[in-house]
Write a protein that holds these residues in place. Structure first.
Motif, PDB file in Angstrom:
ATOM      1  N   GLU A   1       0.839  -1.197   0.000  1.00 35.97           N
ATOM      2  CA  GLU A   1       0.000   0.000   0.000  1.00 35.97           C
ATOM      3  C   GLU A   1       0.876   1.249   0.000  1.00 35.97           C
ATOM      4  O   GLU A   1       0.590   2.228  -0.703  1.00 35.97           O
TER       5      GLU A   1
ATOM      6  N   GLN B   1       2.108   1.618  -3.475  1.00 37.23           N
ATOM      7  CA  GLN B   1       1.067   2.183  -4.326  1.00 37.23           C
ATOM      8  C   GLN B   1       0.909   3.683  -4.070  1.00 37.23           C
ATOM      9  O   GLN B   1       0.745   4.467  -5.012  1.00 37.23           O
TER      10      GLN B   1
ATOM     11  N   TYR C   1      -6.356  -2.978  -2.760  1.00 37.87           N
ATOM     12  CA  TYR C   1      -5.756  -1.771  -3.329  1.00 37.87           C
ATOM     13  C   TYR C   1      -6.688  -0.994  -4.250  1.00 37.87           C
ATOM     14  O   TYR C   1      -6.279  -0.004  -4.844  1.00 37.87           O
TER      15      TYR C   1
END
Length: 308
Positions: A170, A173, A212
């Motif tokens: 995460e 990302q 996600y």
């Protein structure tokens, strides 16, 4: 000094263009087509009609040049920090229209309308694409290094090794990295039935979407092995393309698919989330190796998703 001279040349060239534009604007009539010119009538005094716009554009240009200069200076500092001889080269702006991706010759199956399988993106630019597979090693130093050096990359994840720390990816990302599909359990897909392959691929699509927020368009089969069932299952799961690789990076060496053992425009470079327990070095060691090779050969790293 070189960057200052380049910035000055850029200011002068754009400044000249702005002056020309301003003069053209000043010579035009109220309608912008020079209606009053040469008819004996004096138009209203319009002091330097284009001047405010020209000054505003020049100021914006100066701000942009300064931002570029600061970004490059930061890269130089980061390169020294992370042990690189030279900072990574900056990739050109991505194309307005993405190139058409087709299956590489020799990688075809008999099926039609299946996601293309390729090792290189069609481009003439001296760029390559860095991709990292599986997700076993979760080194925080990698996140810092890639962020400070501004190196784009794409991650292809397998759930069996990422599920113990979804948060690590995460953070990845959040830093602008795209997360893609590498199956749930990293099995040899051609040895599985169609339905089993579909569970592996669609199941990972579901995991990435849940964790996600997006079903990824790209899928890489484990070991680069696939058959027609693999591609049919991938298409059913929403996969648009299947990027493989032209070379592979390790902390102590590069391995090459092509006979000339070299990089080519648009090549996809593979590496893995691995650490010292698996290979001769850390992930930052691997990045140092691959970036020294890429930069020495005059290539920049671009973002795969800008082209595929």
């Amino acid at each position: 000094m070189r960057s200052k001279r380049a910035a000055a040349r850029l200011r002068r060239s754009v400044g000249a263009a702005l002056v020309v534009a301003a003069l053209g604007s000043a010579c035009a009539g109220p309608s912008g087509d020079g209606a009053n010119a040469g008819d004996g009538r004096k138009g209203p005094a319009r002091p330097a009609a284009g001047q405010p716009q020209a000054e505003g554009a020049a100021a914006a240009l100066d701000a942009y040049v300064e931002k570029v200069r600061e970004r490059r200076a930061a890269r130089v500092v980061a390169a020294k920090k992370w042990g690189l001889d030279r900072p990574p080269l900056e990739a050109p702006a991505p194309p307005a229209v993405k190139p058409k991706i087709t299956t590489r010759k020799g990688f075809e199956t008999d099926g039609e309308g299946l996601p293309p399988v390729f090792t290189t993106v069609p481009t003439k630019e001296k760029i390559v694409f860095l991709t990292i597979d599986d997700g076993s090693e979760k080194d925080p130093e990698l996140l810092r290094m890639m962020s400070e050096l501004s190196i784009p990359y794409s991650a292809f994840l397998s759930d069996y090794v990422v599920k113990d720390d979804y948060g690590y990816f995460e953070k990845m990302q959040d830093a602008g990295v795209s997360l893609h599909n590498h199956t749930l359990n990293h099995r040899y897909l051609p040895g599985l039935s169609y339905s089993a392959q579909k569970r592996e691929i669609c199941g990972m699509q579901d995991v990435i979407e849940k964790r996600y927020g997006k079903r990824p368009p790209l899928f890489r089969p484990p070991y680069g092995n696939y058959n027609e069932d693999t591609l049919r299952a991938a298409r059913t799961c929403g996969v648009k393309a299947v990027p493989l690789w032209a070379s592979e990076a390790f902390p102590d060496r590069m391995e090459w698919r092509e006979w000339d053992r070299d990089l080519h425009p648009g090549d996809i470079v593979l590496t893995h989330f691995r650490g010292k327990k698996d290979w001769k070095g850390s992930m930052p060691d691997m990045i140092r190796r691959v970036m020294k090779t890429i930069t020495a050969k005059g290539y920049a790293v671009a973002k795969l998703e800008d082209y595929v």
